[in-house]
Scaffold this motif. Structure first.
Motif, PDB file in Angstrom:
ATOM      1  N   HIS A  44      -3.611  59.212  54.717  1.00  5.30           N
ATOM      2  CA  HIS A  44      -4.609  59.629  55.717  1.00  5.30           C
ATOM      3  C   HIS A  44      -5.323  58.402  56.285  1.00  5.30           C
ATOM      4  O   HIS A  44      -5.325  57.329  55.674  1.00  5.30           O
ATOM      5  N   SER A  45      -5.961  58.612  57.433  1.00  4.26           N
ATOM      6  CA  SER A  45      -6.456  57.452  58.178  1.00  4.26           C
ATOM      7  C   SER A  45      -7.869  57.017  57.808  1.00  4.26           C
ATOM      8  O   SER A  45      -8.253  55.887  58.067  1.00  4.26           O
ATOM      9  N   LEU A  46      -8.682  57.950  57.286  1.00  5.70           N
ATOM     10  CA  LEU A  46     -10.110  57.683  57.023  1.00  5.70           C
ATOM     11  C   LEU A  46     -10.838  57.227  58.293  1.00  5.70           C
ATOM     12  O   LEU A  46     -11.723  56.372  58.254  1.00  5.70           O
ATOM     13  N   LEU A  47     -10.425  57.788  59.402  1.00  3.47           N
ATOM     14  CA  LEU A  47     -11.033  57.369  60.678  1.00  3.47           C
ATOM     15  C   LEU A  47     -12.120  58.318  61.159  1.00  3.47           C
ATOM     16  O   LEU A  47     -12.888  57.976  62.062  1.00  3.47           O
ATOM     17  N   SER A  48     -12.207  59.509  60.569  1.00  3.54           N
ATOM     18  CA  SER A  48     -13.112  60.527  61.125  1.00  3.54           C
ATOM     19  C   SER A  48     -14.558  60.046  61.165  1.00  3.54           C
ATOM     20  O   SER A  48     -15.275  60.313  62.128  1.00  3.54           O
ATOM     21  N   HIS A  60      -7.854  66.599  54.332  1.00  4.66           N
ATOM     22  CA  HIS A  60      -7.930  67.950  54.895  1.00  4.66           C
ATOM     23  C   HIS A  60      -7.446  69.042  53.928  1.00  4.66           C
ATOM     24  O   HIS A  60      -8.085  70.090  53.793  1.00  4.66           O
ATOM     25  N   ARG A  63      -9.870  69.776  51.251  1.00  2.00           N
ATOM     26  CA  ARG A  63     -11.015  70.555  51.759  1.00  2.00           C
ATOM     27  C   ARG A  63     -10.608  72.009  52.023  1.00  2.00           C
ATOM     28  O   ARG A  63     -11.356  72.935  51.729  1.00  2.00           O
ATOM     29  N   ASN A 118     -14.811  74.290  61.174  1.00  2.00           N
ATOM     30  CA  ASN A 118     -13.785  74.069  60.148  1.00  2.00           C
ATOM     31  C   ASN A 118     -14.092  74.883  58.893  1.00  2.00           C
ATOM     32  O   ASN A 118     -13.196  75.465  58.291  1.00  2.00           O
ATOM     33  N   GLU A 162     -17.968  70.233  61.473  1.00  3.26           N
ATOM     34  CA  GLU A 162     -17.879  70.798  60.125  1.00  3.26           C
ATOM     35  C   GLU A 162     -17.967  72.327  60.130  1.00  3.26           C
ATOM     36  O   GLU A 162     -17.220  73.009  59.424  1.00  3.26           O
ATOM     37  N   ASN A 189     -16.421  59.943  64.718  1.00  4.31           N
ATOM     38  CA  ASN A 189     -17.555  60.860  64.922  1.00  4.31           C
ATOM     39  C   ASN A 189     -18.866  60.127  65.186  1.00  4.31           C
ATOM     40  O   ASN A 189     -19.757  60.659  65.843  1.00  4.31           O
ATOM     41  N   GLN A 203      -4.170  66.369  65.452  1.00  2.00           N
ATOM     42  CA  GLN A 203      -5.437  66.547  64.729  1.00  2.00           C
ATOM     43  C   GLN A 203      -6.626  66.168  65.609  1.00  2.00           C
ATOM     44  O   GLN A 203      -7.659  66.826  65.591  1.00  2.00           O
ATOM     45  N   ILE A 204      -6.454  65.098  66.389  1.00  4.55           N
ATOM     46  CA  ILE A 204      -7.587  64.620  67.200  1.00  4.55           C
ATOM     47  C   ILE A 204      -7.637  65.318  68.557  1.00  4.55           C
ATOM     48  O   ILE A 204      -8.652  65.889  68.951  1.00  4.55           O
ATOM     49  N   ASP A 250     -18.169  62.162  57.219  1.00  7.29           N
ATOM     50  CA  ASP A 250     -17.831  62.472  58.618  1.00  7.29           C
ATOM     51  C   ASP A 250     -18.460  63.776  59.099  1.00  7.29           C
ATOM     52  O   ASP A 250     -18.129  64.258  60.184  1.00  7.29           O
ATOM     53  N   ALA A 251     -19.361  64.366  58.286  1.00 10.04           N
ATOM     54  CA  ALA A 251     -19.805  65.738  58.598  1.00 10.04           C
ATOM     55  C   ALA A 251     -20.980  65.803  59.570  1.00 10.04           C
ATOM     56  O   ALA A 251     -22.067  65.292  59.298  1.00 10.04           O
ATOM     57  N   PHE A 311      -0.449  63.416  63.888  1.00  4.88           N
ATOM     58  CA  PHE A 311      -1.743  62.729  63.923  1.00  4.88           C
ATOM     59  C   PHE A 311      -2.481  63.036  65.234  1.00  4.88           C
ATOM     60  O   PHE A 311      -3.657  63.411  65.232  1.00  4.88           O
ATOM     61  N   TYR A 360     -15.568  61.538  50.670  1.00  2.46           N
ATOM     62  CA  TYR A 360     -14.300  61.774  51.373  1.00  2.46           C
ATOM     63  C   TYR A 360     -13.373  62.661  50.553  1.00  2.46           C
ATOM     64  O   TYR A 360     -13.264  62.500  49.331  1.00  2.46           O
TER      65      TYR A 360
HETATM   66  C1  FAD Z   1     -13.708  73.027  55.251  1.00  2.00           C
HETATM   67  C2  FAD Z   1     -13.459  71.825  56.123  1.00  2.00           C
HETATM   68  C3  FAD Z   1     -14.524  71.044  56.534  1.00  2.00           C
HETATM   69  C4  FAD Z   1     -14.290  69.943  57.366  1.00  2.00           C
HETATM   70  N1  FAD Z   1     -15.348  69.204  57.781  1.00  2.00           N
HETATM   71  C5  FAD Z   1     -15.159  68.153  58.615  1.00  2.00           C
HETATM   72  C6  FAD Z   1     -16.252  67.367  59.068  1.00  2.00           C
HETATM   73  O1  FAD Z   1     -17.397  67.620  58.709  1.00  2.00           O
HETATM   74  N2  FAD Z   1     -15.999  66.331  59.901  1.00  2.00           N
HETATM   75  C7  FAD Z   1     -14.735  66.025  60.309  1.00  2.00           C
HETATM   76  O2  FAD Z   1     -14.576  65.073  61.066  1.00  2.00           O
HETATM   77  N3  FAD Z   1     -13.697  66.757  59.913  1.00  2.00           N
HETATM   78  C8  FAD Z   1     -13.865  67.805  59.070  1.00  2.00           C
HETATM   79  N4  FAD Z   1     -12.786  68.532  58.654  1.00  2.00           N
HETATM   80  C9  FAD Z   1     -11.455  68.219  59.196  1.00  2.00           C
HETATM   81  C10 FAD Z   1     -10.630  67.206  58.376  1.00  2.00           C
HETATM   82  O3  FAD Z   1     -10.550  67.639  57.043  1.00  2.00           O
HETATM   83  C11 FAD Z   1     -11.201  65.795  58.448  1.00  2.00           C
HETATM   84  O4  FAD Z   1     -11.338  65.424  59.803  1.00  2.00           O
HETATM   85  C12 FAD Z   1     -10.263  64.794  57.805  1.00  2.00           C
HETATM   86  O5  FAD Z   1     -10.016  65.164  56.471  1.00  2.00           O
HETATM   87  C13 FAD Z   1     -10.878  63.409  57.877  1.00  2.00           C
HETATM   88  O6  FAD Z   1     -10.119  62.482  57.149  1.00  2.00           O
HETATM   89  P1  FAD Z   1      -9.168  61.425  57.871  1.00  2.00           P
HETATM   90  O7  FAD Z   1      -9.944  60.672  58.874  1.00  2.00           O
HETATM   91  O8  FAD Z   1      -8.486  60.659  56.793  1.00  2.00           O
HETATM   92  O9  FAD Z   1      -8.171  62.395  58.625  1.00  2.00           O
HETATM   93  P2  FAD Z   1      -6.628  62.306  58.964  1.00  2.00           P
HETATM   94  O10 FAD Z   1      -5.901  63.257  58.101  1.00  2.00           O
HETATM   95  O11 FAD Z   1      -6.164  60.917  58.979  1.00  2.00           O
HETATM   96  O12 FAD Z   1      -6.594  62.924  60.444  1.00  2.00           O
HETATM   97  C14 FAD Z   1      -6.797  62.112  61.600  1.00  2.00           C
HETATM   98  C15 FAD Z   1      -8.010  62.507  62.388  1.00  2.00           C
HETATM   99  O13 FAD Z   1      -7.847  63.790  62.946  1.00  2.00           O
HETATM  100  C16 FAD Z   1      -9.114  64.432  63.079  1.00  2.00           C
HETATM  101  N5  FAD Z   1      -9.026  65.728  62.405  1.00  2.00           N
HETATM  102  C17 FAD Z   1      -8.099  66.124  61.507  1.00  2.00           C
HETATM  103  N6  FAD Z   1      -8.244  67.428  61.215  1.00  2.00           N
HETATM  104  C18 FAD Z   1      -9.316  67.852  61.911  1.00  2.00           C
HETATM  105  C19 FAD Z   1      -9.975  69.102  62.020  1.00  2.00           C
HETATM  106  N7  FAD Z   1      -9.553  70.189  61.362  1.00  2.00           N
HETATM  107  N8  FAD Z   1     -11.062  69.162  62.797  1.00  2.00           N
HETATM  108  C20 FAD Z   1     -11.512  68.094  63.471  1.00  2.00           C
HETATM  109  N9  FAD Z   1     -10.902  66.895  63.429  1.00  2.00           N
HETATM  110  C21 FAD Z   1      -9.821  66.777  62.661  1.00  2.00           C
HETATM  111  C22 FAD Z   1     -10.148  63.520  62.433  1.00  2.00           C
HETATM  112  O14 FAD Z   1     -10.815  62.818  63.439  1.00  2.00           O
HETATM  113  C23 FAD Z   1      -9.303  62.575  61.589  1.00  2.00           C
HETATM  114  O15 FAD Z   1      -9.868  61.310  61.436  1.00  2.00           O
HETATM  115  C24 FAD Z   1     -12.980  69.635  57.798  1.00  2.00           C
HETATM  116  C25 FAD Z   1     -11.924  70.426  57.358  1.00  2.00           C
HETATM  117  C26 FAD Z   1     -12.158  71.512  56.536  1.00  2.00           C
HETATM  118  C27 FAD Z   1     -11.011  72.359  56.100  1.00  2.00           C
END
Ligand code: FAD
Ligand code: SF4
Length: 507
Positions: free
Chosen positions: A266-270, A367, A370, A407, A404, A274, A307-308, A398-399, A304, A364
């Motif tokens: 995963h990217s840890l970019l959220s 997805h 969570r 989701n 959030e 945000n 997701q965005i 990222d919340a 990827f 962290y």
């Molecule tokens: C119950 C629940 C709560 C969540 N709460 C948040 C939150 O508060 N803030 C948040 O940014 N994301 C949330 N997510 C979506 C997602 O889980 C996270 O964006 C993601 O895990 C962030 O880690 P990453 O950057 O490594 O994501 P990666 O898996 O690397 O995904 C790439 C990017 O895609 C975007 N993304 C992916 N899935 C989602 C999604 N479902 N909704 C919106 N953007 C998404 C993010 O910007 C993320 O950085 C939630 C998901 C669930 C199921």
């Protein structure tokens, strides 16, 4: 002075609309660390530290660009503790003709800002936040006349609009819009695991860490080690490393979970996107380019970008369309309190323990952790969706409510009755066992369906379906599960329900 420009903590973007409208020679930027925002949810210590440090660094970079910046630290003696109080105090100090601000991400703050013109008696210009690819108005038009929203159709519109992964003839690259079928591989411990880029705390971050450890001691989570990036350059380094090392496998293992591996591919970019430290469209363009340069396979790049471009924009659209009522929705009438172990990790269920422990350590979880571990459990156990929402809003770096809430309440808890997703994300232990190696080290037996020692997800799954039968059985995507239940013997049905009842009784 002409304008006072208020910059919120998640507006750390140099070309954000409020700064574009302003003039560094005449206007003053106001940035404030306020207790009201730091405590309206019981935020994780790392989340508070990340935002305050990123804000302080951003203020420095604005000053270097020639802006006048009034920066109010949390521990400034005269800090009133609220946005309104700080704007009022600054207006008395500085002779502003108007207040400029980019729209807030959250309904609560937007509502507050809309009352300022009357309250302060000067023009307040609230500008569109055009860092999103789809405006609120554009989403409203898309949603009009649709009984049900489906992310997939919205996503296709966004692909056409941005030309990401599109061919000149208007067809999606690779001939398909979505390669999700290829993105469900379980991972193994012997795979190469990339390490996300980590940033060493500098002097500014260190002083924020000291303040957070002193003032937010009772907030959840660990503060150390703190390795989040706090500037645009840091966030760019995280993106570069992700594209070089993790993106190639992102698609294949997107849904996988492994013991001891908190991040996988995963990217840890959220948290950076945000807060405004990375631009979502630019991030997607980099990934599109990586695919075109042969550096990442299509299933990873498409997965990827979806997701965005898809999910992130879609949940924001739903949030603004449905607030303020959305937060109170509880379609399944779930009322149980959130178990204490969500705040401590103190549970014998190995999957939940892994997801919660890493959440408390890192602010962290990815997805699937969570959605299919902590979210799935809360859904099956009938936890009050508002309490679940408050937990997710608090513990992740990222919340923010706009992303959030849909989701959690919509996708994960089905509390909106299927507006956001077509069926509840409910699963038994079998799914977790297939996608992870957690079950091997668990006190419970995933293969055992009922009785003492059986995996709680197995019986909770059926009890959930029966408890909510009147609300779910007409859903065509649930029909198969209800017919499986009907084919079970009465003894088996009873054993499932009894086991679940005993488990819920001691929760
Ligand atoms: C119950 C629940 C709560 C969540 N709460 C948040 C939150 O508060 N803030 C948040 O940014 N994301 C949330 N997510 C979506 C997602 O889980 C996270 O964006 C993601 O895990 C962030 O880690 P990453 O950057 O490594 O994501 P990666 O898996 O690397 O995904 C790439 C990017 O895609 C975007 N993304 C992916 N899935 C989602 C999604 N479902 N909704 C919106 N953007 C998404 C993010 O910007 C993320 O950085 C939630 C998901 C669930 C199921
Ligand atoms: S056996 Fe059940 S509770 Fe234990 S890790 Fe597996 S799915 Fe989770």
């Amino acid at each position: 002075m002409a304008n006072l420009i208020l910059l919120l903590g998640d507006q750390l973007t140099h070309d954000i609309s409020s700064l574009r409208e302003g003039n560094p020679d005449k206007d003053c930027v106001l940035m404030v660390e306020v207790m009201e925002e730091a405590t309206y949810a019981w935020h994780h210590k790392k989340k508070i530290a990340f935002l305050f440090s990123a804000m302080r660094h951003f203020a420095e970079s604005l000053k270097e660009e020639g802006w006048t910046v009034d920066y109010v630290q949390l521990d400034d003696e005269e800090n009133t503790g609220s946005f309104s109080g700080e704007v009022e105090r600054t207006l008395k100090r500085r002779d502003a003709e108007a207040l400029l601000v980019t729209s807030a991400g959250e309904y609560r703050v937007q509502e507050m800002m809309e009352g300022w013109e009357e309250r302060f008696g000067l023009p307040v210009r609230i500008l569109e936040d055009d860092r999103f690819i789809c405006s609120r108005e554009e989403f409203r038009e898309w949603a009009e006349d649709r009984k049900q929203f489906r992310m997939e159709y919205f996503y296709r519109e966004m692909r056409k609009k941005t030309r990401l992964l599109m061919e000149d003839d208007g067809e999606p690259t690779g001939g398909e819009w979505n390669f999700d079928q290829q993105n469900r591989k379980p991972a193994k411990q012997d795979l190469f695991m990339p390490t996300p880029h980590q940033t060493e705390p500098d002097k500014i971050t260190q002083s924020v860490l000291d303040m957070v450890s002193e003032r937010f001691e009772d907030h959840p989570g660990k503060l150390d080690p703190f390795w989040f990036g706090v500037t645009h350059e840091d966030a760019q380094a995280v993106l570069d490393q992700f594209i070089a090392e993790a993106l190639p496998c992102f698609g294949d293992y997107q849904d996988a979970m492994l013991k001891g591996e908190k991040f996988l591919y995963h990217s840890l970019l959220s948290l950076y996107i945000n807060a405004g430290l990375l631009d979502p469209l630019e991030v997607c363009r980099r990934v599109d380019k990586a695919y075109r340069d042969g550096k990442a396979p299509l299933n990873s790049a498409e997965g990827f970008i979806r997701q965005i471009l898809g999910w992130r924009e879609y949940v924001r659209g739903v949030y603004w369309l449905k607030m303020p009522d959305y937060v109170d929705m509880n379609f399944l009438d779930a009322k149980r309190e959130l178990p204490e172990f969500y705040w401590t990790g103190d549970t014998d269920m190995a999957c939940l323990k892994a997801a919660i422990d890493q959440t408390l350590e890192e602010a962290y979880a990815h997805h699937i952790q969570r959605l299919m571990v902590t979210g799935n459990f809360a859904l099956l156990a009938g936890i009050d969706p508002k309490a679940v929402h408050e937990w997710y809003l608090a513990v992740y770096a990222d919340a923010y409510e706009w992303v959030e809430l849909p989701n959690t309440l919509g996708m994960s808890q089905f509390a909106d009755g299927g507006l956001l997703g077509s069926k509840p994300y409910a699963a038994s232990g079998n799914y977790i066992n297939k996608m992870s190696d957690y079950c091997g080290g668990c006190k419970y037996d995933v293969k055992q369906k009922t009785g003492e020692g059986s995996c709680p997800f197995n019986s909770l799954y059926w009890e959930f379906l029966i408890r909510n039968r009147s609300k779910l059985e007409d859903n065509p995507r649930m029909a198969q599960m209800y017919s499986t239940w009907e084919r079970m013997s009465g003894d088996k049905q009873e054993a499932y329900l009894e086991t679940a009842k005993a488990f819920l009784g001691q929760l």
